[in-house]
Design a protein around this motif. Structure first.
Motif, mmCIF file in Angstrom:
data_model
loop_
_atom_site.group_PDB
_atom_site.id
_atom_site.type_symbol
_atom_site.label_atom_id
_atom_site.label_comp_id
_atom_site.label_asym_id
_atom_site.label_seq_id
_atom_site.Cartn_x
_atom_site.Cartn_y
_atom_site.Cartn_z
ATOM 1 N N GLU A 65 -6.961 0.575 -7.486
ATOM 2 C CA GLU A 65 -6.528 -0.811 -7.290
ATOM 3 C C GLU A 65 -6.451 -1.167 -5.815
ATOM 4 O O GLU A 65 -6.812 -2.276 -5.402
ATOM 5 C CB GLU A 65 -5.171 -1.035 -7.960
ATOM 6 N N LEU A 66 -5.985 -0.223 -5.017
ATOM 7 C CA LEU A 66 -5.900 -0.474 -3.581
ATOM 8 C C LEU A 66 -7.291 -0.627 -2.974
ATOM 9 O O LEU A 66 -7.510 -1.456 -2.085
ATOM 10 C CB LEU A 66 -5.152 0.675 -2.893
ATOM 11 N N ASP A 67 -8.243 0.143 -3.482
ATOM 12 C CA ASP A 67 -9.631 -0.015 -3.036
ATOM 13 C C ASP A 67 -10.146 -1.423 -3.357
ATOM 14 O O ASP A 67 -10.857 -2.034 -2.548
ATOM 15 C CB ASP A 67 -10.532 1.028 -3.687
ATOM 16 N N ASP A 68 -9.789 -1.924 -4.543
ATOM 17 C CA ASP A 68 -10.220 -3.268 -4.922
ATOM 18 C C ASP A 68 -9.608 -4.326 -4.007
ATOM 19 O O ASP A 68 -10.279 -5.281 -3.602
ATOM 20 C CB ASP A 68 -9.822 -3.565 -6.370
ATOM 21 N N VAL A 69 -8.330 -4.158 -3.684
ATOM 22 C CA VAL A 69 -7.665 -5.100 -2.775
ATOM 23 C C VAL A 69 -8.361 -5.113 -1.423
ATOM 24 O O VAL A 69 -8.648 -6.177 -0.849
ATOM 25 C CB VAL A 69 -6.177 -4.738 -2.606
ATOM 26 N N ARG A 97 -1.889 6.277 2.319
ATOM 27 C CA ARG A 97 -1.303 6.767 1.075
ATOM 28 C C ARG A 97 -0.691 8.156 1.253
ATOM 29 O O ARG A 97 0.361 8.457 0.705
ATOM 30 C CB ARG A 97 -2.364 6.786 -0.032
ATOM 31 N N GLU A 98 -1.354 9.019 2.013
ATOM 32 C CA GLU A 98 -0.822 10.362 2.243
ATOM 33 C C GLU A 98 0.491 10.301 3.020
ATOM 34 O O GLU A 98 1.470 10.972 2.674
ATOM 35 C CB GLU A 98 -1.843 11.207 2.990
ATOM 36 N N ALA A 132 0.816 -1.209 0.000
ATOM 37 C CA ALA A 132 0.000 0.000 0.000
ATOM 38 C C ALA A 132 0.853 1.264 0.000
ATOM 39 O O ALA A 132 0.456 2.291 -0.549
ATOM 40 C CB ALA A 132 -0.923 0.001 1.217
ATOM 41 N N MET A 133 2.048 1.194 0.606
ATOM 42 C CA MET A 133 2.874 2.386 0.772
ATOM 43 C C MET A 133 3.881 2.597 -0.350
ATOM 44 O O MET A 133 4.395 3.701 -0.524
ATOM 45 C CB MET A 133 3.625 2.313 2.110
#
Length: 254
Positions: free
Chosen positions: A180-184, A223-224, A171-172
């Protein structure tokens, strides 16, 4: 097929190598033989695709009359009602389902839940769990020694820690886009919710939506912060201005 401890899973092999911290009762009380190893399943679907119906969950209307409780069972064992949605002969299918979608096996899943439910002020009642395992979990057919229970618990904890580190790095490191990260996260949440439901946890639609919103918010913050860690400066995507990266003003590079 038996449901004994499996080799090649990071269990530490020798039961004595597993941590015995938190054992509530003496291991010497259990005289049952160690369960035999399970063979590794073939061709695990790494994509995690498939239906939650891979685990048989009997319909409520198919359930027969409740058996009279065994008077020899401890009261808390007799009234334990998790995992009742899985038929007694479905260890293989439960194990395959978990191997395709998680790092854990069916025995590690079941024993981790039992260790959480049978925790006392002085530790985990591993002797009670091992001696009554077939009564507590319908798809487990063998009794376990306290050492085997502790070994499975230690393996579960190790795998969760490693999976957590792997996911957080993914994620980082900016490998995934935000979508894509939302899908994971969605796929992981669906599997976790299904396992909770099989254990007997009832989740309302409102609770599910609230949990998904909270997870999405946490991942946006991850992510931020990761953008601030990866870059000393961040370029504005509109005007090209460079400014110092902080968790508050880091921008999405996608």
């Amino acid at each position: 097929m038996t449901d004994g401890p499996e080799t090649g899973e990071g269990d530490g092999g020798d039961a004595d190598a597993a941590s015995t911290e938190g054992v509530d009762e003496s291991p010497d009380r259990a005289a049952d033989a160690q369960p035999t190893d399970d063979p590794e399943p073939d061709d695990v679907n790494a994509s995690g695709e498939g239906d939650a119906d891979d685990i048989d969950t009997p319909d409520a209307g198919d359930a027969g009359p409740a058996d009279a409780p065994d008077p020899d069972l401890p009261p808390d064992v007799a009234k334990y009602d998790r995992f009742k949605k899985i038929d007694g002969g479905t260890y293989d299918r439960a194990n395959d389902f978990l191997r395709e979608r998680t790092y854990i096996t069916a025995r590690e899943w079941a024993i981790a839940r039992l260790c959480a439910d049978f925790r006392t002020e002085t530790g985990v009642e591993m002797t009670k769990i091992g001696e009554n395992l077939p009564e507590l979990v319908p798809f487990m057919t063998d009794t376990y020694t306290p050492q085997a229970v502790n070994q499975a618990r230690a393996s579960f904890e190790e795998k969760v820690r490693k999976a957590g580190a792997t996911f957080l790095y993914g994620a980082m490191c900016d490998f995934f886009t935000a979508e894509e990260l939302d899908d994971v996260m969605y796929e992981a949440t669906e599997v976790a919710k299904f396992l909770l439901e099989v254990e007997g946890v009832e989740l309302s639609v409102e609770e599910e939506l609230e949990a998904e919103d909270e997870i999405s918010e946490v991942m946006r913050e991850v992510r931020e912060h990761s953008a601030a860690l990866r870059h000393d400066e961040v370029e504005c995507p509109d005007c090209g201005h460079h400014f110092e990266a902080t968790a508050a003003d880091a921008v999405d590079d996608d």
